[in-house]
Scaffold this active site. Structure first.
Site, mmCIF file in Angstrom:
data_model
loop_
_atom_site.group_PDB
_atom_site.id
_atom_site.type_symbol
_atom_site.label_atom_id
_atom_site.label_comp_id
_atom_site.label_asym_id
_atom_site.label_seq_id
_atom_site.Cartn_x
_atom_site.Cartn_y
_atom_site.Cartn_z
ATOM 1 N N ALA A 1 0.899 -1.153 -0.075
ATOM 2 C CA ALA A 1 0.011 -0.083 -0.117
ATOM 3 C C ALA A 1 0.851 1.257 -0.086
ATOM 4 O O ALA A 1 0.352 2.335 -0.515
ATOM 5 C CB ALA A 1 -0.838 0.050 1.177
ATOM 6 N N LYS A 2 2.328 1.024 0.524
ATOM 7 C CA LYS A 2 2.935 2.452 0.329
ATOM 8 C C LYS A 2 2.410 3.467 1.042
ATOM 9 O O LYS A 2 2.505 4.621 0.582
ATOM 10 C CB LYS A 2 3.451 2.581 -0.955
ATOM 11 N N ARG A 3 1.855 3.153 2.210
ATOM 12 C CA ARG A 3 1.290 4.469 3.004
ATOM 13 C C ARG A 3 2.086 5.221 4.029
ATOM 14 O O ARG A 3 3.174 4.566 4.002
ATOM 15 C CB ARG A 3 0.061 3.769 3.640
ATOM 16 N N ASP B 1 4.322 5.089 -6.182
ATOM 17 C CA ASP B 1 4.727 3.811 -6.406
ATOM 18 C C ASP B 1 5.345 3.588 -7.721
ATOM 19 O O ASP B 1 5.513 4.525 -8.621
ATOM 20 C CB ASP B 1 3.541 2.794 -6.493
#
Lengths: 271, 271
Positions: A95-97, B99
């Protein structure tokens, strides 16, 4: 899931393969489009065909958000299916939050509690208080972006920050955060020579490694420089496995590709 | 929405206020819990009560994802409501995404096309190819995290990267990216003295400024150092406005708080 359980699974399956479930509806077999939820049907078939060859599944949330409500439903069904049928498998919400403290807490609860993933990927730019809320969950893991596999990694991550490259500063700093034992790191396979330096900083941590296959990284090189006594690597492959065929044999072909990687991993582990 | 349309709106409303719709179900008035979608009911009332005093709404996606499918439905209904009833208002999906290229493209489509937000916040850690897919949309805006308002901003953002602080390197580098005219930047109000330096680098860009109010930043200070000929600022306030009361008068009290800020802004603009 505890780190020990992950290590046991790796030993049993002789595999440290992670399969990326980055499902693009335009790339899946046409016959699946007749189902009410084509993405879930696709995932289910891929998972059933590969669960004994891999130790982890990693859906990238972007590919689900892109389909709005329906996409979130597919993501929920996919994680529930894995958790119910193959609870031994380590699940990663890619999710790369990362946000200010109270907001990161919301993300952490969404992925680690409500959806019940074992781990979530997190971006480090906003620092300590943006990451610690994820680290607070027991037996859950926070996979921090360190050195990514894309070209843009050289824009900031490898620039000298203070005394060393930013990705090293990120790793060193993260070790001082509360519950840092729950940290893993994303390190791209396209830069195998970097693993030596990273292993000096985090000898015991698991590294999630994208970039083998489609993005050009070599499995043997990564293992040579990145492996530790407990393996300590999760090698991700997405497109190379899940889109090996777009015919009715897609799951079978995905299994073949996963098997190739698992066998290569088995050989490396037996040495 | 074009930047020119945003500037016109600021002049007409004598306001550069952005209201953050970070809705926590535990903090909204109890009587709303009887509705089928309490979050949407709350947002609708806040929006109806404040749309003439602000120029922008910014839902933080974390607060919606935290409620799973129902949360995404609330987010969809909220953005559709604004786009239909108040199309002049600039909308920001505060998602802090980023991303590898093909994945960022999925996020960009989800927020800028499908949900039809005017803009989305993006994290810079993964560099050029993680941000450019967002920049490709005409008359849409990418709001890049530069210097955030939290304590963790000092972990990496203010560390020297190459010849200058990382946040400056991020801003300078981003100016070389394709369609960089679609960039805005997040700059926290808690560090007003930094605005002078930032304005030297991006004299014409809009800056989205969190941290006024609850987080302690001063509006007058930010305007003194950060304003340009076209105002060039969107000052965000979330909790201070939307949770001004948790009684049946919540929308009225939110309007009162928004009005205070708008009046202060009106005075600054008239100087």
């Amino acid at each position: 899931m505890t780190t020990q359980q992950l290590i046991q699974q790796i030993q049993q399956k002789k595999s440290f393969l992670c399969i990326g479930l980055d499902v693009d509806v335009t790339k899946i077999p046409k016959h699946l489009l007749e189902f009410e939820d084509p993405i879930f049907e696709f995932n289910k078939a891929i998972i059933d065909a590969t669960h004994d060859l891999c130790v982890s599944y990693k859906p990238n949330t972007a590919f689900y958000e892109a389909y709005g409500l329906k996409g979130w439903q597919s993501l929920e069904k996919t994680i529930n299916y894995i958790n119910q049928k193959y609870p031994e498998v380590f699940t990663i919400a890619d999710a790369k939050r990362g946000d200010i403290g109270n907001t990161s807490s919301m993300y952490a609860r969404a992925f680690l509690e409500d959806l019940n993933f074992d781990s979530v990927t997190v971006a480090p730019y906003m620092g300590k208080d943006s990451v610690e809320p994820f680290l607070a969950f027991e037996n859950k893991h926070t996979i921090l972006l360190a050195l990514t596999s894309n070209e843009g990694a050289f824009d900031f991550q490898t620039k000298i920050s203070g005394e060393k490259e930013l990705y090293k500063t990120v790793i060193e700093t993260s070790k001082t955060w509360k519950n840092s034992e729950n940290l893993m790191y994303v390190v791209g396979a396209t830069k195998a020579e970097y693993f030596t330096e990273i292993r000096k900083m985090v000898p015991d941590s698991f590294l999630l490694v994208p970039g083998v296959g489609a993005q050009g990284g070599s499995l043997a090189e990564v293992c040579k420089f990145g492996m530790n006594a407990n393996v300590g690597l999760l090698i991700n492959s997405s497109r190379g496995i899940i889109f090996a065929s777009n015919g009715v044999d897609f799951a079978e072909k995905a299994r073949e590709e996963a098997l190739k990687l698992q066998q290569e991993m088995g050989q490396i582990l037996s040495k």
